[in-house]
Every structure is written in structure tokens, then in C-alpha cells.
Design a protein around this motif. Sequence first.
Motif, short mmCIF file in Angstrom:
data_model
loop_
_atom_site.label_atom_id
_atom_site.label_comp_id
_atom_site.label_asym_id
_atom_site.label_seq_id
_atom_site.Cartn_x
_atom_site.Cartn_y
_atom_site.Cartn_z
N LEU A 77 -16.87 -29.20 15.36
CA LEU A 77 -17.13 -30.38 16.19
C LEU A 77 -18.14 -30.10 17.30
O LEU A 77 -18.15 -29.04 17.90
N ARG A 120 -11.97 -40.49 16.43
CA ARG A 120 -11.28 -39.28 16.89
C ARG A 120 -11.31 -39.21 18.41
O ARG A 120 -11.79 -38.25 19.00
N GLU A 122 -9.06 -38.70 20.76
CA GLU A 122 -8.32 -37.64 21.46
C GLU A 122 -9.13 -36.34 21.48
O GLU A 122 -9.17 -35.64 22.50
N GLU A 123 -9.78 -36.02 20.36
CA GLU A 123 -10.61 -34.81 20.32
C GLU A 123 -11.81 -34.96 21.24
O GLU A 123 -12.20 -34.01 21.93
#
Length: 138
Positions: A77, A120, A122-123
Amino acid sequence: MLFFSILSPRSLSKWLGALVSQVDFCATLAALTAGKPDPKTMRDSENVLPALLGDSPVGRSHIVEHAGRLALREGNLKFIPPGKTTEMLGPWKTAVIEPPGALFDVRADPGEKVDLASSRPEELKAMAAKLEELRKGE
């Protein structure tokens, strides 16, 4: 800043994908020669010798990149905070990243075309907090 995905010298067919930065070469070479890195001059350097030797699939946990502004890479990521930045590696166009920032899976999407921020959150939030923490030097 350069970063590398490492192929194991023990088996060139074994793809490790370990995160390694050129700043890691100082601490790694020091470890290889039984030296001790100076924490004042090499504070960001990490010993990634196990990844280079193929003993570990992990080099470092994260890399802070700079392309007009800071970005954070953890594993596959990459988080880019909101604001102006440089688009890709050329032709050096300015891009604007809208809040809350952009999140890409650089392994699956090396061209950074699919923003995962909304799928996504939360990431993205965790990586934004980590980048801010690193900026503050904590």
C-alpha cells in the motif's frame, strides 16, 4: 528516494518483494562488516541484510517517499496525503490529491490508477496517522 523490490540471491525465481531503500545500505553494509552505524548520521537507515540474503521476505516495515510532498509506503500500500504533488515519474505534471488522500495497491496497480481510499478507509486513516507521526519525528 529510490526503493527496491529484492530478488533473493539464493533463488532468483523466488520473488520476495521486500521494501528496501537506498538509505538502508549504510546500516546494512555496517552489519555486513560487523560495524556499528552512527545513530546521529544514519538514523533512518535499517539493516535489511536478511532480506537481501533471502532469509526474510521483509526488508523494512515502511518507506517515506517524496515526490513534491511526502507519501507513505507500507507493504503493497501507498498513501498520498491531500494536496499538490508530482504525477508519476514524468513528465512532471502537478496533480492535486483531494481529501482524505489517495491509497493505492502498488503491487496490483503499479501505475497508481485505482484509488482505494473509499473502499479501504480504515487503512487510509491508519497510514495518514503514521505519516503524521513520522513527520513529527516521534
